[in-house]
Design an enzyme around this catalytic site. Sequence first.
Site, PDB file in Angstrom:
ATOM      1  N   SER A  89       0.784  -1.244   0.000  1.00  0.00           N
ATOM      2  CA  SER A  89       0.000   0.000   0.000  1.00  0.00           C
ATOM      3  C   SER A  89       0.808   1.283   0.000  1.00  0.00           C
ATOM      4  CB  SER A  89      -0.956   0.007   1.194  1.00  0.00           C
ATOM      5  OG  SER A  89      -2.064  -0.826   0.927  1.00  0.00           O
ATOM      6  N   LYS A 145       0.161   3.666  -2.781  1.00  0.00           N
ATOM      7  CA  LYS A 145      -0.880   4.707  -2.740  1.00  0.00           C
ATOM      8  C   LYS A 145      -0.270   6.110  -2.720  1.00  0.00           C
ATOM      9  CE  LYS A 145      -4.573   1.966  -0.568  1.00  0.00           C
ATOM     10  NZ  LYS A 145      -4.011   0.611  -0.449  1.00  0.00           N
ATOM     11  N   SER A 191      -5.971   3.258   4.468  1.00  0.00           N
ATOM     12  CA  SER A 191      -5.447   2.477   3.339  1.00  0.00           C
ATOM     13  C   SER A 191      -6.569   1.799   2.560  1.00  0.00           C
ATOM     14  CB  SER A 191      -4.433   1.427   3.832  1.00  0.00           C
ATOM     15  OG  SER A 191      -3.576   1.036   2.798  1.00  0.00           O
TER      16      SER A 191
END
Length: 410
Positions: free
Chosen positions: A115, A118, A172
């Site tokens: 993640s 991102k 997230s």
Amino acid sequence: MKLRALVTVFVVLATLVAPVTPGAAAATESAVPAVPPCPKAKAPKVVRSPRPTPPPTVAQHRVVGGEALATPGLVVPPQAPPPPKVTATSWLVADLDTGQVLGGCGPHEYATPASVQKLLLAATMLPRLDPTQVVTVTREDLDIAPGSSAVGLLPGGRYRVETLWLGLLLQSGNEAANALARLGGGPEGVAGGVRAMNEYARHLGALQTHAVTASGLDGPGQFTSAYDLALIARACFADSTFNRYVRTERARIPAQKALGAKGFQIQNNNQLIYRYPGALGGKTGFTDYARHTYVGAAERDGRRLVVTLLGAEPQPLRGWEQGAALLDWGFGLPPEATVGRLVDPGEWEAEPTPTPTPPSQDLPPAQVTTSAGLDDTPGGGRYVPLAVGAVLIVLAVVLVWRMRGSARRR
């Protein structure tokens, strides 16, 4: 006497050009201090898909930011104290403002991002999207891996873009990632958003980064490096809106009255902002293959440092704690300490993309990569001294024969 002297000279020359045996080569190599290695990746306990295969190594990409950063092991400034022991298979500490790289371990080694990818989505889409715009979440946005992180957005729900960003960076949320990529991707939707992410990565000089999913969920061919993550993080922390989002401790997801759903509160899951003085924020990540990944930044005495780490295990320290330890180490170094630099956006855009060379089946990649003045033929370096030795033997025989003939004539 002349003959004896000539033989002595010949023996000395033959010794100098004699080929090095494997044993002697090993002894020579052992005399050279080895580069401290980075921790090795552990095999995932859960396997849901084939392990991602890293792309072929491109030598030019490994020296972005400085030749010292091309190492697969540890690189720190001279006389720097040893960095703290971490479980991350690669990491990097850099100055957000000057761009100086303070140290790292395998900074240009390929790894799966989870993640922390991102952040690339944020760097790409924050300037494109109006935070006050109200948008509708679709069922396609909720097409994420079962059990993966989500904010709790509802299909048909209407949310401000700012709410999507908070859900992405605090919790997230993978569905928030899909929605933001779709909104910023134009007619192509999520695919267009991912394409824009890859284009922006190249603009930043993150040449080892390739996004396949907007959220960072594992996908074939999806990789990054600790160095690339520092470039991406630097772009993020240059955005005042991003700084406000990642330092937000709590936010509220509004009720969806038309859907009969109540509102609820979310909390930032990056512990650095609660427990590290001067924390500026960051991003956590985890998948079975990526293991724990982390990006964090903090300010101390007017210096803003960022740490990136990939492939970490949570014991004995969690990802953010490993990041905090590395930040402490970085703040302890003098401002002029450096082993490289973060390149500026656009610096590498004019460079042609080199064609990757598949690794040789006979040699590991590091041996296949050649440098000026080195023989890249397997075993080729051994034939040069043999040829010189053969020439010297012939010359010695000719000289001996001529000397003997001269002696007989006298």
